[in-house]
Write a protein that holds these residues in place. Sequence first.
Motif, PDB file in Angstrom:
ATOM      1  N   THR A   1       0.905  -1.318   0.136  1.00  0.00           N
ATOM      2  CA  THR A   1       0.049  -0.009  -0.163  1.00  0.00           C
ATOM      3  C   THR A   1       0.903   1.043   0.025  1.00  0.00           C
ATOM      4  OG1 THR A   1      -0.143  -0.011   2.328  1.00  0.00           O
ATOM      5  CG2 THR A   1      -1.848  -1.137   0.961  1.00  0.00           C
ATOM      6  N   GLY A   2       0.379   2.282  -0.767  1.00  0.00           N
ATOM      7  CA  GLY A   2       1.262   3.580  -1.058  1.00  0.00           C
ATOM      8  C   GLY A   2       0.529   4.665  -0.069  1.00  0.00           C
ATOM      9  N   GLN A   3       1.219   5.255   0.728  1.00  0.00           N
ATOM     10  CA  GLN A   3       0.625   6.502   1.664  1.00  0.00           C
ATOM     11  C   GLN A   3       1.747   7.071   2.407  1.00  0.00           C
ATOM     12  OE1 GLN A   3      -2.407   4.235   4.245  1.00  0.00           O
ATOM     13  NE2 GLN A   3      -3.990   5.436   3.388  1.00  0.00           N
ATOM     14  N   GLU A   4       1.549   8.334   2.316  1.00  0.00           N
ATOM     15  CA  GLU A   4       2.508   9.178   2.732  1.00  0.00           C
ATOM     16  C   GLU A   4       3.912   9.023   2.279  1.00  0.00           C
ATOM     17  OE1 GLU A   4       1.853  11.520   5.145  1.00  0.00           O
ATOM     18  OE2 GLU A   4      -0.248  10.571   5.488  1.00  0.00           O
ATOM     19  N   ASP A   5       3.937   8.942   0.886  1.00  0.00           N
ATOM     20  CA  ASP A   5       5.164   8.883   0.161  1.00  0.00           C
ATOM     21  C   ASP A   5       5.886   7.634   0.367  1.00  0.00           C
ATOM     22  OD1 ASP A   5       4.602  11.530  -1.111  1.00  0.00           O
ATOM     23  OD2 ASP A   5       5.389  12.715   0.745  1.00  0.00           O
ATOM     24  N   ARG A   6       5.286   6.847   0.583  1.00  0.00           N
ATOM     25  CA  ARG A   6       6.274   5.279   0.845  1.00  0.00           C
ATOM     26  C   ARG A   6       5.147   4.197   0.726  1.00  0.00           C
ATOM     27  NH1 ARG A   6       5.856   3.253   6.216  1.00  0.00           N
ATOM     28  NH2 ARG A   6       4.626   4.615   7.638  1.00  0.00           N
ATOM     29  N   TRP A   7       5.811   3.171   0.371  1.00  0.00           N
ATOM     30  CA  TRP A   7       5.126   1.798   0.298  1.00  0.00           C
ATOM     31  C   TRP A   7       5.346   0.919   1.592  1.00  0.00           C
ATOM     32  CZ3 TRP A   7       2.189   1.255  -3.801  1.00  0.00           C
ATOM     33  CH2 TRP A   7       2.176   1.947  -4.806  1.00  0.00           C
ATOM     34  N   THR A   8       4.347   0.200   1.870  1.00  0.00           N
ATOM     35  CA  THR A   8       4.327  -0.747   3.082  1.00  0.00           C
ATOM     36  C   THR A   8       3.948  -2.089   2.434  1.00  0.00           C
ATOM     37  OG1 THR A   8       4.049   1.276   4.448  1.00  0.00           O
ATOM     38  CG2 THR A   8       3.622  -1.052   5.325  1.00  0.00           C
ATOM     39  N   ALA A   9       4.630  -3.029   2.822  1.00  0.00           N
ATOM     40  CA  ALA A   9       4.294  -4.341   2.540  1.00  0.00           C
ATOM     41  C   ALA A   9       3.011  -4.781   3.368  1.00  0.00           C
ATOM     42  CB  ALA A   9       5.474  -5.309   2.426  1.00  0.00           C
ATOM     43  N   VAL A  10       2.087  -5.546   2.915  1.00  0.00           N
ATOM     44  CA  VAL A  10       0.996  -6.345   3.260  1.00  0.00           C
ATOM     45  C   VAL A  10       1.179  -7.826   3.532  1.00  0.00           C
ATOM     46  CG1 VAL A  10      -1.478  -6.643   3.053  1.00  0.00           C
ATOM     47  CG2 VAL A  10      -0.585  -4.455   2.487  1.00  0.00           C
ATOM     48  N   PRO A  11       1.183  -8.206   4.816  1.00  0.00           N
ATOM     49  CA  PRO A  11       1.592  -9.715   4.854  1.00  0.00           C
ATOM     50  C   PRO A  11       0.485 -10.491   4.141  1.00  0.00           C
ATOM     51  CG  PRO A  11       1.502  -8.398   6.907  1.00  0.00           C
ATOM     52  CD  PRO A  11       0.926  -7.479   5.921  1.00  0.00           C
ATOM     53  N   LEU A  12       0.815 -11.482   3.533  1.00  0.00           N
ATOM     54  CA  LEU A  12      -0.064 -12.166   2.878  1.00  0.00           C
ATOM     55  C   LEU A  12       0.473 -13.804   3.069  1.00  0.00           C
ATOM     56  CD1 LEU A  12       0.481 -11.024  -1.085  1.00  0.00           C
ATOM     57  CD2 LEU A  12      -1.454 -10.712   0.718  1.00  0.00           C
ATOM     58  N   ILE A  13      -0.427 -14.460   2.964  1.00  0.00           N
ATOM     59  CA  ILE A  13      -0.338 -16.058   3.345  1.00  0.00           C
ATOM     60  C   ILE A  13      -0.031 -16.631   1.972  1.00  0.00           C
ATOM     61  CG2 ILE A  13      -1.203 -18.294   4.135  1.00  0.00           C
ATOM     62  CD1 ILE A  13      -2.745 -16.714   6.295  1.00  0.00           C
ATOM     63  N   LEU A  14       1.244 -17.056   1.923  1.00  0.00           N
ATOM     64  CA  LEU A  14       1.455 -17.796   0.212  1.00  0.00           C
ATOM     65  C   LEU A  14       1.212 -19.244   0.410  1.00  0.00           C
ATOM     66  CD1 LEU A  14       4.135 -15.491  -0.640  1.00  0.00           C
ATOM     67  CD2 LEU A  14       1.603 -15.256  -1.368  1.00  0.00           C
ATOM     68  N   PRO A  15       0.682 -20.174  -0.595  1.00  0.00           N
ATOM     69  CA  PRO A  15       0.823 -21.236  -0.695  1.00  0.00           C
ATOM     70  C   PRO A  15       2.094 -21.732  -1.408  1.00  0.00           C
ATOM     71  CG  PRO A  15      -0.467 -20.817  -2.587  1.00  0.00           C
ATOM     72  CD  PRO A  15      -0.146 -19.367  -1.561  1.00  0.00           C
ATOM     73  N   ASP A  16       2.461 -23.069  -1.163  1.00  0.00           N
ATOM     74  CA  ASP A  16       3.663 -23.717  -1.666  1.00  0.00           C
ATOM     75  C   ASP A  16       3.545 -23.411  -3.381  1.00  0.00           C
ATOM     76  OD1 ASP A  16       4.450 -24.365   0.845  1.00  0.00           O
ATOM     77  OD2 ASP A  16       3.911 -26.493   0.425  1.00  0.00           O
ATOM     78  N   ASN A  17       2.514 -23.594  -4.033  1.00  0.00           N
ATOM     79  CA  ASN A  17       2.320 -23.315  -5.548  1.00  0.00           C
ATOM     80  C   ASN A  17       1.241 -22.452  -5.757  1.00  0.00           C
ATOM     81  OD1 ASN A  17       1.450 -24.009  -8.235  1.00  0.00           O
ATOM     82  ND2 ASN A  17       2.974 -25.412  -8.194  1.00  0.00           N
ATOM     83  N   LEU A  18       1.547 -21.271  -6.205  1.00  0.00           N
ATOM     84  CA  LEU A  18       0.509 -20.315  -6.552  1.00  0.00           C
ATOM     85  C   LEU A  18      -0.574 -20.811  -7.414  1.00  0.00           C
ATOM     86  CD1 LEU A  18       2.552 -16.828  -6.642  1.00  0.00           C
ATOM     87  CD2 LEU A  18       0.705 -17.619  -4.696  1.00  0.00           C
ATOM     88  N   THR A  19      -0.077 -21.492  -8.645  1.00  0.00           N
ATOM     89  CA  THR A  19      -1.037 -21.679  -9.508  1.00  0.00           C
ATOM     90  C   THR A  19      -1.717 -22.934  -9.286  1.00  0.00           C
ATOM     91  OG1 THR A  19       0.618 -21.180 -11.312  1.00  0.00           O
ATOM     92  CG2 THR A  19      -1.196 -22.654 -12.058  1.00  0.00           C
ATOM     93  N   LEU A  20      -1.325 -23.884  -8.542  1.00  0.00           N
ATOM     94  CA  LEU A  20      -2.332 -25.033  -8.139  1.00  0.00           C
ATOM     95  C   LEU A  20      -2.985 -24.557  -7.145  1.00  0.00           C
ATOM     96  CD1 LEU A  20       0.323 -28.248  -8.084  1.00  0.00           C
ATOM     97  CD2 LEU A  20      -1.189 -27.147 -10.035  1.00  0.00           C
ATOM     98  N   ALA A  21      -2.763 -23.832  -6.116  1.00  0.00           N
ATOM     99  CA  ALA A  21      -3.672 -23.315  -5.155  1.00  0.00           C
ATOM    100  C   ALA A  21      -4.943 -22.393  -5.768  1.00  0.00           C
ATOM    101  CB  ALA A  21      -2.890 -22.609  -4.213  1.00  0.00           C
ATOM    102  N   ALA A  22      -4.430 -21.642  -6.864  1.00  0.00           N
ATOM    103  CA  ALA A  22      -5.466 -20.755  -7.439  1.00  0.00           C
ATOM    104  C   ALA A  22      -6.531 -21.676  -8.065  1.00  0.00           C
ATOM    105  CB  ALA A  22      -4.888 -19.868  -8.506  1.00  0.00           C
ATOM    106  N   LEU A  23      -6.146 -22.690  -8.983  1.00  0.00           N
ATOM    107  CA  LEU A  23      -6.892 -23.733  -9.672  1.00  0.00           C
ATOM    108  C   LEU A  23      -7.864 -24.269  -8.582  1.00  0.00           C
ATOM    109  CD1 LEU A  23      -4.475 -24.767 -12.376  1.00  0.00           C
ATOM    110  CD2 LEU A  23      -6.069 -23.099 -12.436  1.00  0.00           C
TER     111      LEU A  23
END
Length: 327
Positions: A257-279
């Motif tokens: 997210t971008g606010q106050e002239d800087r970017w801040t990472a948003v925590p995400l829970i990532l699966p081992d395989n993005l594609t297979l999890a999406a499908l």
Amino acid sequence: MRVGILGAGWWAEQHAQALATLEGFAVTGVTSGSLESATAFAAQYGGSAYRTAGELLVAPDVDAVLITAPHEYHAPLALQAIASGKPLLLEKPVATNAEDTHAVLNAARAVGVPCLVGFTSHYFPGFSRAKQIIDSGELGRPLSGQSVFQKRWMEANRRDWHLNRERGGGMLLTAGIHALDRLMWLMDAPVQAVSAVIGTHLHDQQADDLASLFLRFAGGGAGMVGSYGYAQGGPINATTILCEAGSLRVTPDSLETGQEDRWTAVPLILPDNLTLAALAQEWLELRAWAESGQLPRVTPEFAGSVMDVVFAAEESARQEREIRLNP
């Protein structure tokens, strides 16, 4: 849910691997361009090999259908599947032209058959979390966005039909459509007009490899889409959205997210395989739709609107003028 697959290529293999991770799902049938390829697929992923789509669609052990055939066959196969009354996961694009696209979606609506179109960006952690933030209203209304999918075009799974627009090929229908889809989803407003430059510059083929689109959204928003299939270059798969009270920078597996002239990472829970999890999520949503009527993230109406913009962009490039939609 027992799944019959129409088209036993590389992307069908990704689906089969995703289905194997889900309880209550199994591949029970497959057909392809040849019985030999269908038999080889069935030997690896399960189910029976069929000579024709018609034989597979009447098989009693097939509850739902996946279409991963070459793009030119999507519409005729989808109409057959819909007529069988079985829930359908139809890979994008719905069809290679507007008339066939709406014939498919209208047929599914008329019969009452769930038809989920495979726009996978909706199921990647970065984009799905970005959509949650936008829907919460904490950043205000989206005003402008840019979405780029830039990749090597002639990768290992390219086939002859990918190189011919009449057969549904080209970078825009094959990959760039994902950049358009996620921009439209995150901007959360109908596209009212599109202007595009589409051409073939880097490869010897009868289909586009570069496309640039400018979109006007209802409510005054604007967006740009880049669909770039390079011969030599570096990959980009990212979208940025400027809202009234901040901005978002998002990829399939990251969000800031971008606010106050800087970017801040948003925590995400990532699966081992993005594609297979999406499908896998697509299949769970198709089952929920079939069993309880719960609509998926990608509704038929939204999928149709994405396809309308693609075809309007192609017309804009031909006529060298802006094309209006949703008057």
